[in-house]
Each structure stands twice: as C-alpha cells, then as structure tokens.
Design a protein around this motif. Structure first.
Motif, PDB file in Angstrom:
ATOM      1  N   ARG A 196      62.675 128.778   1.094  1.00 53.65           N
ATOM      2  CA  ARG A 196      62.147 129.305  -0.165  1.00 53.65           C
ATOM      3  C   ARG A 196      61.958 128.144  -1.127  1.00 53.65           C
ATOM      4  O   ARG A 196      62.526 127.060  -0.943  1.00 53.65           O
ATOM      5  CB  ARG A 196      63.076 130.357  -0.771  1.00 53.65           C
ATOM      6  CG  ARG A 196      64.448 129.826  -1.145  1.00 53.65           C
ATOM      7  CD  ARG A 196      65.289 130.928  -1.769  1.00 53.65           C
ATOM      8  NE  ARG A 196      66.579 130.403  -2.232  1.00 53.65           N
ATOM      9  CZ  ARG A 196      67.490 131.127  -2.855  1.00 53.65           C
ATOM     10  NH1 ARG A 196      67.255 132.406  -3.109  1.00 53.65           N
ATOM     11  NH2 ARG A 196      68.625 130.593  -3.244  1.00 53.65           N
TER      12      ARG A 196
ATOM     13  N   TYR B 243      51.881 136.932  -8.248  1.00 54.49           N
ATOM     14  CA  TYR B 243      52.463 138.051  -7.501  1.00 54.49           C
ATOM     15  C   TYR B 243      51.843 139.375  -7.940  1.00 54.49           C
ATOM     16  O   TYR B 243      51.429 140.192  -7.106  1.00 54.49           O
ATOM     17  CB  TYR B 243      53.979 138.089  -7.699  1.00 54.49           C
ATOM     18  CG  TYR B 243      54.609 139.348  -7.164  1.00 54.49           C
ATOM     19  CD1 TYR B 243      54.695 139.588  -5.797  1.00 54.49           C
ATOM     20  CD2 TYR B 243      55.109 140.322  -8.041  1.00 54.49           C
ATOM     21  CE1 TYR B 243      55.251 140.768  -5.306  1.00 54.49           C
ATOM     22  CE2 TYR B 243      55.673 141.495  -7.549  1.00 54.49           C
ATOM     23  CZ  TYR B 243      55.741 141.707  -6.186  1.00 54.49           C
ATOM     24  OH  TYR B 243      56.292 142.871  -5.706  1.00 54.49           O
TER      25      TYR B 243
ATOM     26  N   ASP C 271      55.819 137.844  -2.416  1.00 52.71           N
ATOM     27  CA  ASP C 271      57.146 138.147  -2.954  1.00 52.71           C
ATOM     28  C   ASP C 271      57.195 137.918  -4.453  1.00 52.71           C
ATOM     29  O   ASP C 271      56.516 137.049  -4.990  1.00 52.71           O
ATOM     30  CB  ASP C 271      58.210 137.277  -2.276  1.00 52.71           C
ATOM     31  CG  ASP C 271      57.939 135.796  -2.467  1.00 52.71           C
ATOM     32  OD1 ASP C 271      56.751 135.393  -2.457  1.00 52.71           O
ATOM     33  OD2 ASP C 271      58.893 135.025  -2.648  1.00 52.71           O
TER      34      ASP C 271
ATOM     35  N   THR D   8      58.067 145.235  -8.512  1.00 52.71           N
ATOM     36  CA  THR D   8      57.974 145.543  -7.088  1.00 52.71           C
ATOM     37  C   THR D   8      57.632 147.013  -6.876  1.00 52.71           C
ATOM     38  O   THR D   8      56.863 147.367  -5.959  1.00 52.71           O
ATOM     39  CB  THR D   8      59.305 145.200  -6.389  1.00 52.71           C
ATOM     40  OG1 THR D   8      59.606 143.817  -6.597  1.00 52.71           O
ATOM     41  CG2 THR D   8      59.229 145.481  -4.899  1.00 52.71           C
TER      42      THR D   8
END
Length: 333
Positions: free
Chosen positions: A167, A258, A265, A290
């Motif tokens: 990451r 995003y 993610d 999300t």
C-alpha cells in the motif's frame, strides 16, 4: 532573506540572497562580490505541483543559505508529458535541459515525475533521464535525487530495481541517523520527514552496491542515502521539501479520484499527520463514501487539522539538511 531575480543572468532564474541585496549590493552600498553557489533544479514533478515544487525547494535553499548567496536555475526534461499550460510556463521561465552544459553548476536537484508506467525503463523520459544522470555525475560536485528520481537514478547507475509496496507509504515518519555524515551535522538524533510513494528500495541491495544509508524512517524504510564517486550523489526517498500542507493536498486529490471511480479503494489518511479527532472523522467519512460513492460526497469531508507541533518539526529538519548541503558545496568551491 529575499527571493530575487537576476536580470543580468542569461537564464531566467530566481536568485536567493540576504535582505537588501536586490541590486547585488550589501547593506553599506558596496558591490557584493561574494561568489554565489550555483544550484540547478530539474523540476519534473506533475503539472499540478509544478509551482509548489519551485517554491518548496527555493524556500529551503533560501532558509538554509544563511549569509551565503545562492543562485537557482530552473530546468525541465522535455520528454516529460505536460499540459499546454504547464508547457507554456516551462517554455517561458525554465531553461532547456540542453543548456545545462552552458552553466557552471555547483549542485543539482532533480525531482521525480508522475509515474505513468509500471516499469521506469518504459517511462517516456527514461533515455533523457539517463543522460542527465551521467551528466550530473561528471559535471557537479553533488546532486540530490528526490523520491522517484532517486529510484530511477539507482536503476540506471547500478541496476537496482525498486519494489512495489503493498500500500502507499504516506505520512510523517521519525527518521533515525545511522551514520555520521556532514549532511547530518547538527541535526537531532531523530528527525521528522514526509514520505509519499508507492515503491521502495531495499537497504541491503543498496549497501551491497556501495551505497551508504544515512537515515532510516521508522515505518517507511530507507530515508536518505548516498553514493560517492566523481560527484557526491545524495538520494531522498522522502520529501523534506514538502510544506506542511502537501500531504493534505495529495490526500484530498486521492479522495477525489476514489469518489470519481478512478481508484478502487478509499485512501487512508497519511500516517502520523492529522490530529486524532480528524483521523476519527475521516474514518467515518470513508465509511460514508464507501457506502454511497459519488463525486459530490466530497462536500461532506470533515474539517482537517494537523497534529500539534508538526509544522515546526518538519521545517527545522529540512532547513538544517539543505543548509548542510550548501555548506559542503561552499567548502569545496
């Protein structure tokens, strides 16, 4: 200290000098004959951060110079893809990389470019960058390679490949001294430095190839390392030039990407950067984004506050580091 422009210089470049020296004279009205330290900046950073990077490195050179005079010349690789607006700025204010040989430089700073390919050798600027590395090794007393430029330079010099991180490494980390070195004189045993990258270099591979790791960032790996040859090469995996708000700007950019569906993610906030209250609010925001992913959710982003004392800690270490580099160049001139 004042940021000035030297109209007599054939390259349109900023000049850094003490207050009151705008006409190249000292405060008593006499000509200032001190020989300036000549620094080149090859600014390959992405278009959105082009001006910020100019300001960041100019500020560190200015603040680290003390009573020395420093002249900064700006260059850019022609092969780095640019928008029309960024290309116009570069054409107007920068010198072509081919003009490097026409200027006597004591030191050089080279930034990375926004990655476009998985492999550095496939980047559109790779051949031009390799020629720059060879030129710097033969024609400067010292060159600083910043982040992705450090990865590309060690790949060309010694075939050391970077490795992809699980990451993104993003945040402010504690850097620990591993060696005694003039670049680290008068710096505290532990320092604070910003890191922002997707790749890493292995310390053992660097050491095996003759590089000396000077500092290690706890949680982020190799920080500053060097290679001595015809030129003293100094490599930063971190970003000491970043102003305190840079990581915040990058985080907001990634959040926007995003929400627009340009990444898979929801980005994590930079480590050791925002206040505890802000981190808690951002965790809730990420859950909200999300569950309902759309661009206008950005309006619900909470107020952002940095950790107390962060700005002073970052700036003190960075200014001392660049001041030491300028001292080394001045001593050898």
């Amino acid at each position: 200290m004042s940021l000035l422009f030297d109209s007599a210089d054939p390259i349109d470049s900023p000049v850094l000098a003490p207050d009151g020296a705008g006409d190249e004279r000292c405060r008593w009205g006499q000509p200032d004959h001190r020989k300036p330290i000549e620094i080149g900046l090859v600014n390959n950073i992405g278009d959105a951060a082009l001006r910020a990077t100019e300001r960041q490195f100019a500020r560190l050179l200015r603040d680290g110079a003390g009573e020395r005079r420093v002249r900064l010349h700006c260059f850019a690789l022609r092969s780095v893809p640019r928008s029309a607006a960024a290309r116009h700025r570069i054409d107007s204010l920068y010198s072509d990389i081919a003009d490097l040989g026409h200027v006597r430089l004591d030191g050089l700073i080279v930034t990375g470019a926004e990655p476009r390919k998985a492999a550095l050798r496939d980047e559109p600027y790779w051949d031009e960058f390799r020629r720059l590395v060879d030129w710097a090794e033969a024609n400067t007393r010292s060159t600083i390679w910043s982040c992705l430029a450090a990865h590309a330079a060690v790949l060309h010099l010694d075939g050391i490949e970077r490795r992809r991180l699980p990451r993104k490494c993003s945040g402010v980390y504690t850097a620990v001294k591993l060696q005694r070195d003039p670049m680290l004189d008068d710096l505290p045993a532990t320092m604070r430095v910003s890191h922002s990258r997707l790749n890493d270099l292995d310390a053992d591979k660097l050491s095996s190839a003759g590089y000396e790791v000077l500092t290690r960032a706890v949680g982020a790996g190799v920080d500053v390392f060097r290679r001595d040859g015809r030129s003293r090469m100094v490599f930063f995996q971190g970003h000491p030039e970043y102003d305190p708000a840079t990581l915040q700007r990058e985080f907001l950019r990634d959040v926007g990407r995003y929400l627009a569906g340009e990444r898979d993610d929801c980005p994590e906030p930079p480590c050791n950067y925002f206040s505890a209250e802000t981190e808690a609010r951002l965790a809730a925001f990420c859950d909200r984004a999300t569950a309902d992913r759309r661009p206008d959710v950005i309006a619900e982003l909470p107020p952002l506050a940095l950790r107390p004392g962060l700005t002073a800690a970052l700036e003190a270490s960075a200014v001392a580091l660049f001041g030491n580099w300028l001292s080394l160049l001045a001593a050898e001139s």
